[in-house]
Each structure stands twice: as structure tokens, then as C-alpha cells.
Design an enzyme around this catalytic site. Structure first.
Site, short mmCIF file in Angstrom:
data_model
loop_
_atom_site.label_atom_id
_atom_site.label_comp_id
_atom_site.label_asym_id
_atom_site.label_seq_id
_atom_site.Cartn_x
_atom_site.Cartn_y
_atom_site.Cartn_z
N THR A 75 28.78 -17.35 -59.56
CA THR A 75 29.79 -17.69 -60.69
C THR A 75 29.19 -18.63 -61.72
O THR A 75 29.17 -18.36 -63.18
CB THR A 75 31.09 -18.29 -60.47
OG1 THR A 75 30.90 -19.42 -59.79
CG2 THR A 75 32.03 -17.33 -59.55
N HIS A 111 26.67 -6.59 -48.10
CA HIS A 111 27.30 -5.37 -48.83
C HIS A 111 26.31 -4.50 -49.83
O HIS A 111 26.87 -3.98 -50.44
CB HIS A 111 28.62 -6.16 -49.84
CG HIS A 111 29.60 -6.72 -48.76
ND1 HIS A 111 30.34 -7.66 -49.10
CD2 HIS A 111 29.95 -6.18 -47.54
CE1 HIS A 111 31.26 -7.99 -48.13
NE2 HIS A 111 30.95 -7.33 -47.06
N PHE A 164 35.98 -12.51 -57.27
CA PHE A 164 36.98 -11.82 -57.08
C PHE A 164 38.49 -12.53 -57.09
O PHE A 164 39.27 -12.15 -57.91
CB PHE A 164 37.02 -10.86 -55.73
CG PHE A 164 36.20 -9.60 -55.86
CD1 PHE A 164 35.65 -9.21 -56.95
CD2 PHE A 164 36.33 -8.74 -55.04
CE1 PHE A 164 34.79 -7.93 -57.27
CE2 PHE A 164 35.42 -7.45 -55.16
CZ PHE A 164 34.74 -7.22 -56.12
N ILE A 222 25.98 -8.67 -54.23
CA ILE A 222 25.14 -7.32 -54.22
C ILE A 222 24.29 -7.34 -55.67
O ILE A 222 23.92 -6.54 -56.03
CB ILE A 222 26.09 -6.21 -54.69
CG1 ILE A 222 27.24 -6.33 -55.77
CG2 ILE A 222 27.06 -5.88 -53.19
CD1 ILE A 222 28.24 -5.35 -55.96
#
Ligand code: NAD
Ligand code: ZN
Length: 241
Positions: free
Chosen positions: A29, A122, A36, A106
Site C-alpha cells: 500500500t 498467489h 483489499f 502478485i
């Protein structure tokens, strides 16, 4: 900022020779990529469908145009740069103190910072394959393709190598991640709500001496950590040596 806990973490880092870092969306971030579940996260923005539905395998198959509209808009932050958290971890690996990073992200920012031992639970937006012939494509190709659903020259549909909801994790990646976590003497868990399984369950393999949690919001594992720091992970790691 609680300087006592920063000092405690610095001491653990100094005493450790097998650090493992387990991270999530909150690690990126500070590079401008929304998470999310944080306050500015994608779950608080308005879309026609909730993000976990749009990022599901069923949605990818049934509504590929909408999948790629969301994916191009929110999941391809190709201009983002590593922040102080990514850079510190890469430094520790070069110094021989850190033996691996296990990430749910990712975005590829750990590798961009210079980290090599990264287990991407992921997958990665940087790998994309034709579902018919297996040819590989860059993320820029996906971003710039004029077709609503990016297509290979063979006519096949291109799928990003990211693990969608309803899909299983890659066995080799999971066993690599379990391997480093079980060898760690210090496990730093950061920027993750620890609510996405099976990824979150992997920290159960930790057998070392210190478990540290750095996260803005509370997590289900706070009670089991030796040290909990509620600051920004880039600020915390960036302040360490
Ligand atoms: P999450 O969104 O569920 O939780 C993120 C957590 O990080 C929150 O608890 C939030 O309080 C905390 N946080 C946010 N910014 C922080 C900061 N600067 N410092 C400290 N804490 C901070 O993320 P998750 O647990 O990783 O699960 C979401 C799933 O979504 C993952 O599986 C991941 O694959 C995917 N995802 C990836 C990216 C990415 O690659 N950058 C971005 C969004 C989502
Ligand atoms: Zn093809």
C-alpha cells in the site's frame, strides 16, 4: 510510534540469522497499490460485483470481459515501485540474514527490489500464458491489448498466472514456503489480514523463537505473537538497520 517496540524488533533482527518474512497486500500500500480489506481497500469501493467474485475462476470463465476490465483497472499497477519494506528485506537477504519471503502479493515488487528467494503463493501478474498453446506474454501486453479479452495469435485466451478464488495453490510454491517457514528463527508477518486460506495457515509451520506481527489493523494471530506493532510496515522496516 512506540520506540520500545522498534528497539525490541531491532534486537530480534540483530540476533537472527534465518529471518523469514510473510506478507500480504499491506506491504504494497505504501507503493500506492490498494489492499483489499484496509480502509482504502478495494472492498470499500463500489463495483457491480464484489472483488472476490470478480477474481474467481467461475467469473473468469463466464464473464471474461468484465474480469479483464477490473483486472486491467485494479490489478496491473505496472508503474508501482518498491517501498522501504521491500528494500529492507532485499538488503537482509544480501547480507545473509533473511532466508526467504513468502508473499500473498502478485505485484512482483519484492523481485523489483532485488529479492530472489520469494515464494509467491498467489502467483504473479508478470507471468501470463495462452490457455491453448502455452505461449507466454508480458503484463504490458495484457494492459495494452485492444481486445477486451487478450488473445494469443493462435486464438487462445490469455490467463494471468495468478491464483483466482476457487483455484488451488501451486504445490511446489507451498512446499518451498513451508520449508523456509519451518527453518526460520524469526518470522515477521506483516500487511496481511490473515483471513485468506490456505495462505494464512502456513505460519503454523513456524517453530522458531520470535513471531512478530506488523499490521495496521488487528489480526486473528495477534494473541500468539511475541511482538505486535501497529504502524506502517514500510516505516517500521525502513527505520531498522
Ligand atoms: P488484506 O487486504 O486482506 O489485508 C491487508 C492488511 O494490511 C490489512 O489488515 C491492513 O490493515 C494492513 N495494512 C495496509 N496497509 C498497511 C501498511 N502500510 N502497514 C501495515 N499494515 C497495513 O490483504 P491480504 O491479507 O494480503 O489478502 C488479500 C489477498 O488479495 C491476497 O491474497 C493477495 O493475493 C491479494 N492482493 C494482492 C495485492 C498486491 O499484489 N499488491 C493487492 C491487493 C490484494
Ligand atoms: Zn496460443
Amino acid at each position: 510510534m512506540n520506540s520500545m517496540s522498534y528497539e525490541a524488533l531491532q534486537q530480534m533482527v540483530d540476533q537472527s540469522s534465518r529471518i523469514v518474512f510473510f506478507g500480504g497486500a499491506g506491504v504494497s500500500t505504501e507503493s500506492g497499490i490498494p489492499d483489499f480489506r484496509g480502509v482504502d481497500g478495494l472492498y470499500h469501493q463500489k463495483y457491480d460485483y464484489p472483488p472476490e467474485e470478480m477474481l474467481s475462476h467461475t467469473f473468469f470463465v463466464r464473464k471474461p470481459e468484465e474480469f479483464f476490465r477490473f483486472y486491467r483497472d485494479k490489478m496491473l499497477p505496472l508503474d508501482a515501485k518498491p517501498n522501504r519494506a521491500h528494500l529492507k528485506l532485499a538488503q537482509w537477504e544480501k547480507e545473509g540474514k533473511l532466508i526467504g519471503i513468502v508473499t500473498q502479493n502478485i505485484d512482483g515488487l519484492h523481485q523489483a527490489a532485488g529479492s530472489r528467494k520469494v515464494f509467491e503463493l498467489h502467483g504473479s501478474i508478470h507471468r501470463n500464458y495462452c490457455q491453448s498453446c502455452g505461449k507466454s506474454f508480458s503484463p504490458e501486453y495484457i494492459r495494452d491489448s485492444r481486445d477486451p479479452v487478450p488473445l494469443c495469435s493462435c486464438g487462445g485466451r490469455i490467463k494471468p498466472d495468478v491464483v483466482l478464488y476457487e483455484e488451488g495453490l501451486d504445490n511446489d510454491v507451498v512446499s518451498g514456503a513451508v520449508g523456509v517457514i519451518s527453518k526460520a528463527d524469526l518470522l515477521i508477518v506483516a500487511g496481511t489480514s490473515l483471513t485468506v486460506y490456505p495462505a494464512a495457515g502456513l505460519i503454523r509451520y513456524f517453530r522458531g523463537s520470535h513471531l512478530v506481527l506488523i499490521n495496521r489493523d488487528a489480526t486473528p494471530m495477534d494473541g500468539e505473537a511475541d511482538l505486535v506493532i501497529r504502524d506502517k510496515v514500510g516505516e517500521v522496516l525502513g527505520s531498522l538497520t
